[in-house]
Design a protein around this motif. Structure first.
Motif, PDB file in Angstrom:
ATOM      1  N   PRO A 283       0.777  -1.267   0.141  1.00  0.00           N
ATOM      2  CA  PRO A 283      -0.014   0.250   0.102  1.00  0.00           C
ATOM      3  C   PRO A 283       0.924   1.454   0.008  1.00  0.00           C
ATOM      4  O   PRO A 283       0.151   2.139  -0.511  1.00  0.00           O
ATOM      5  CB  PRO A 283      -0.684  -0.194   1.146  1.00  0.00           C
ATOM      6  CG  PRO A 283      -0.383  -1.228   1.931  1.00  0.00           C
ATOM      7  CD  PRO A 283       0.387  -2.200   1.318  1.00  0.00           C
ATOM      8  N   VAL A 284       2.049   1.325   0.516  1.00  0.00           N
ATOM      9  CA  VAL A 284       2.753   2.845   0.554  1.00  0.00           C
ATOM     10  C   VAL A 284       3.110   3.165  -1.070  1.00  0.00           C
ATOM     11  O   VAL A 284       3.435   4.362  -1.389  1.00  0.00           O
ATOM     12  CB  VAL A 284       4.122   2.512   1.051  1.00  0.00           C
ATOM     13  CG1 VAL A 284       4.170   2.671   2.562  1.00  0.00           C
ATOM     14  CG2 VAL A 284       5.076   1.709   0.329  1.00  0.00           C
ATOM     15  N   LYS A 286       0.810   2.604  -3.224  1.00  0.00           N
ATOM     16  CA  LYS A 286      -0.527   2.851  -4.117  1.00  0.00           C
ATOM     17  C   LYS A 286      -0.518   4.443  -4.437  1.00  0.00           C
ATOM     18  O   LYS A 286      -0.342   5.216  -3.686  1.00  0.00           O
ATOM     19  CB  LYS A 286      -1.777   2.488  -3.251  1.00  0.00           C
ATOM     20  CG  LYS A 286      -3.178   2.765  -3.962  1.00  0.00           C
ATOM     21  CD  LYS A 286      -4.365   2.388  -3.014  1.00  0.00           C
ATOM     22  CE  LYS A 286      -5.441   2.960  -3.936  1.00  0.00           C
ATOM     23  NZ  LYS A 286      -6.683   2.610  -3.306  1.00  0.00           N
ATOM     24  N   CYS A 287      -1.028   4.477  -5.738  1.00  0.00           N
ATOM     25  CA  CYS A 287      -1.384   6.161  -6.284  1.00  0.00           C
ATOM     26  C   CYS A 287      -2.337   5.956  -7.174  1.00  0.00           C
ATOM     27  O   CYS A 287      -2.611   5.097  -7.856  1.00  0.00           O
ATOM     28  CB  CYS A 287      -0.005   6.695  -6.565  1.00  0.00           C
ATOM     29  SG  CYS A 287       0.880   5.923  -7.875  1.00  0.00           S
ATOM     30  N   LYS A 324      -2.681   4.135   5.110  1.00  0.00           N
ATOM     31  CA  LYS A 324      -1.918   3.347   4.232  1.00  0.00           C
ATOM     32  C   LYS A 324      -1.456   1.919   4.437  1.00  0.00           C
ATOM     33  O   LYS A 324      -0.786   1.276   4.177  1.00  0.00           O
ATOM     34  CB  LYS A 324      -0.502   3.927   4.080  1.00  0.00           C
ATOM     35  CG  LYS A 324      -0.528   5.354   3.641  1.00  0.00           C
ATOM     36  CD  LYS A 324      -1.132   5.400   2.041  1.00  0.00           C
ATOM     37  CE  LYS A 324       0.075   5.161   1.243  1.00  0.00           C
ATOM     38  NZ  LYS A 324      -0.542   5.327  -0.157  1.00  0.00           N
ATOM     39  N   GLN A 325      -2.743   1.359   5.295  1.00  0.00           N
ATOM     40  CA  GLN A 325      -2.551  -0.257   5.515  1.00  0.00           C
ATOM     41  C   GLN A 325      -4.111  -0.806   4.745  1.00  0.00           C
ATOM     42  O   GLN A 325      -4.878  -0.022   4.767  1.00  0.00           O
ATOM     43  CB  GLN A 325      -2.500  -0.433   7.058  1.00  0.00           C
ATOM     44  CG  GLN A 325      -1.181  -0.471   7.622  1.00  0.00           C
ATOM     45  CD  GLN A 325      -1.197  -0.074   8.903  1.00  0.00           C
ATOM     46  OE1 GLN A 325      -2.244  -0.540   9.700  1.00  0.00           O
ATOM     47  NE2 GLN A 325      -0.362   0.666   9.513  1.00  0.00           N
ATOM     48  N   VAL A 334      -7.447   1.652   0.606  1.00  0.00           N
ATOM     49  CA  VAL A 334      -6.273   2.279   1.060  1.00  0.00           C
ATOM     50  C   VAL A 334      -6.210   3.631   0.309  1.00  0.00           C
ATOM     51  O   VAL A 334      -6.389   4.066  -0.601  1.00  0.00           O
ATOM     52  CB  VAL A 334      -4.996   1.390   0.682  1.00  0.00           C
ATOM     53  CG1 VAL A 334      -3.538   2.233   0.798  1.00  0.00           C
ATOM     54  CG2 VAL A 334      -4.915   0.079   1.228  1.00  0.00           C
ATOM     55  N   TRP A 335      -5.637   4.692   1.329  1.00  0.00           N
ATOM     56  CA  TRP A 335      -5.412   5.972   0.507  1.00  0.00           C
ATOM     57  C   TRP A 335      -4.215   6.119  -0.709  1.00  0.00           C
ATOM     58  O   TRP A 335      -3.331   5.473  -0.467  1.00  0.00           O
ATOM     59  CB  TRP A 335      -4.714   7.073   1.693  1.00  0.00           C
ATOM     60  CG  TRP A 335      -4.437   8.374   1.384  1.00  0.00           C
ATOM     61  CD1 TRP A 335      -3.101   8.784   0.868  1.00  0.00           C
ATOM     62  CD2 TRP A 335      -5.422   9.501   0.781  1.00  0.00           C
ATOM     63  NE1 TRP A 335      -3.162  10.112   0.353  1.00  0.00           N
ATOM     64  CE2 TRP A 335      -4.590  10.530   0.389  1.00  0.00           C
ATOM     65  CE3 TRP A 335      -6.793   9.375   0.970  1.00  0.00           C
ATOM     66  CZ2 TRP A 335      -5.143  11.692  -0.164  1.00  0.00           C
ATOM     67  CZ3 TRP A 335      -7.278  10.720   0.352  1.00  0.00           C
ATOM     68  CH2 TRP A 335      -6.486  11.747   0.019  1.00  0.00           C
TER      69      TRP A 335
END
Ligand SMILES: NC(=O)NC(NC(N)=O)C(=O)[O-]
Ligand SMILES: [Zn+2]
Ligand SMILES: [Zn+2]
Length: 450
Positions: A283-284, A286-287, A324-325, A334-335
């Protein structure tokens, strides 16, 4: 004999068009003289020896979300600007969201400007938003001094910053064109992304791969095509943010050839991470738009190398770690946003200069000269010349290091780049003549976070 505030000696001075050894003298926040090594006569309060180091114009990051006021626990100007200083960035343009209130009217602008002025240790400008129902606020925002306007063509993830429908876009662009300002757009198609996401939801598919598949490149192509047609009709200047693919970039190139006043940004994460990395890192990484496959990453480097990418912005868009998890095994929840304010330059040096032979001048062009030119700050910023603002990054190209959590000045020190090895580190950052970062540390004067 002249007296200066600061002299930097023996560095290799890099601009978007030249590279040569020399000395730089700074007075009252401006570059007052540049000479061959040893050619500067005069006294100074402070001297920096830049032997074996490179001096770049400070980077201008035209795309960050520092989220203050209202969501300062996500980042904020104190921590955000310190992370930029560490990365050699001397000016940022803060996006009109995810702060609360968003910067969509004069009041929102004034409040944010006050806070940023108090807390930022680097220079800044603010974007204004174009959202449904704020057409009558655009002129005020323009007179407040926004660097440009920003609109989303698909949901932003923030309720109080609605995406612009086609009529809002078109009418907004007519107004923005009338002031000679510029519209930056997050260009993904709502219809395509929402329909695909709904299909995934109905079939219970919620992995990282499913998320990527729900936001395909064609969704960017459709939205960019639409905004380009509006740009052609209204004459409004347009800047496409975070293009994830060379296919999007070439659409912009074709429009430029037709005379449309358009520029395009991509981000370090699209140049250095693939969708496979996203599956591994999670997830870190993810964009939106999502990371693309490895062939796309290479094709994007081609677009960067041949000058078709105008600007590199970080699109730093952090959120608290809990957001972010992955919960319920659902990547869609997730954000969407990558933390990258501190890492732009090191990624371009490692992946661009060292691995792919991209000239330093091209890196300076995309990170400093071009953003300054596009948004009306050149040559005061984006250049190293007599009379320009003394915004500088001093870089050790040969320094090898592994990025760790402790290196990051973010409010929440996570990053998809932790654990990777880089060559090339910013060692000193100077903002309008003031040393804000030195020897790997925030200068003592700015150490305490307000
Ligand atoms: N609300 C956001 O900050 N969104 C950002 N998020 C990304 N890029 O994942 C953006 O710039 O679209
Ligand atoms: Zn965006
Ligand atoms: Zn963004």
């Amino acid at each position: 004999m002249s007296t200066y505030d600061l002299i930097i000696r023996n560095g290799t001075i890099v601009t978007s068009f030249s590279e040569s050894k020399g000395d730089i003298a700074i007075k009252n926040g401006l570059i007052s003289e540049i000479s061959e090594c040893g050619g500067l006569k005069g006294t100074c309060l402070k001297e920096i020896d830049a032997t074996d180091l490179h001096i770049f114009p400070g980077l201008i990051d035209s795309h960050v979300h520092f989220n203050e006021p209202g969501r300062t626990e996500w980042e904020g100007f104190s921590t955000g600007s310190r992370s930029l200083a560490a990365g050699g960035v001397t000016t940022f343009f803060d996006m009109p969201l995810n702060s609360f209130p968003p910067t969509i009217n004069k009041e929102g602008f004034e409040l944010k400007k006050k806070l940023a002025s108090q807390k930022s240790i680097v220079d800044f400008r603010l974007w204004g938003g174009l959202v449904p129902n704020n057409l009558n606020d655009l002129e005020d925002l323009y007179h407040c001094g926004v660097i440009g306007f920003k609109a989303f063509m698909s949901p932003s993830g923030i309720d109080e910053f609605q995406n612009a429908d086609d009529i809002t876009l078109y009418k907004g662009m007519e107004k923005i064109a009338s002031f000679g300002s510029i519209l930056a757009v997050h260009a993904e198609s709502t219809v395509i992304t929402e329909q695909l996401a709904e299909q995934k939801r109905l079939s219970g598919k919620k992995s990282a791969l499913d998320y990527c598949e729900s936001r395909p490149i064609v969704s960017e192509i459709e939205a960019v095509g639409r905004i380009l047609s509006f740009a052609e009709t209204t004459g409004c200047k347009v800047h496409i943010v975070h293009a994830s693919s060379s296919k999007v970039i070439s659409l912009v190139t074709k429009a430029k050839e037709k005379g449309v006043d358009v520029t395009v940004e991509t981000c370090p994460h699209y140049l250095s991470l693939s969708s496979d990395d996203f599956m591994k890192i999670g997830p870190v990484a993810k964009c939106a738009p999502p990371l693309r496959d490895a062939d796309e990453v290479e094709a994007l480097w081609e677009s960067f190398a041949n000058g078709e990418v105008d600007i590199i912005g970080s699109d730093h868009s952090p959120a608290p770690p809990a957001m972010k998890q992955v919960k319920d095994n659902d990547m869609f929840k997730v954000w969407g946003g990558i933390s990258g304010a501190q890492t732009t330059l090191m990624i371009l040096l490692e992946e661009g200069y060292w691995k792919r032979g991209i000239p330093l001048k091209r890196i300076v062009e995309a990170t400093s000269a071009n953003p300054a030119k596009r948004f009306g700050l050149y040559p005061q910023k984006g250049n190293i010349s007599v009379g320009s603002e003394a915004d500088l990054a001093i870089i050790n190209l040969n320094q090898l290091y592994r990025l760790s959590e402790e290196d990051l000045f973010y409010r929440h020190p996570y990053s998809p780049f932790i654990g990777r090895t880089y060559r090339g580190k910013n060692v000193t950052t100077i903002v309008k003549g003031k040393v804000v970062f030195e020897n790997g540390k925030i200068s003592s004067k700015y150490e305490t976070i307000p």
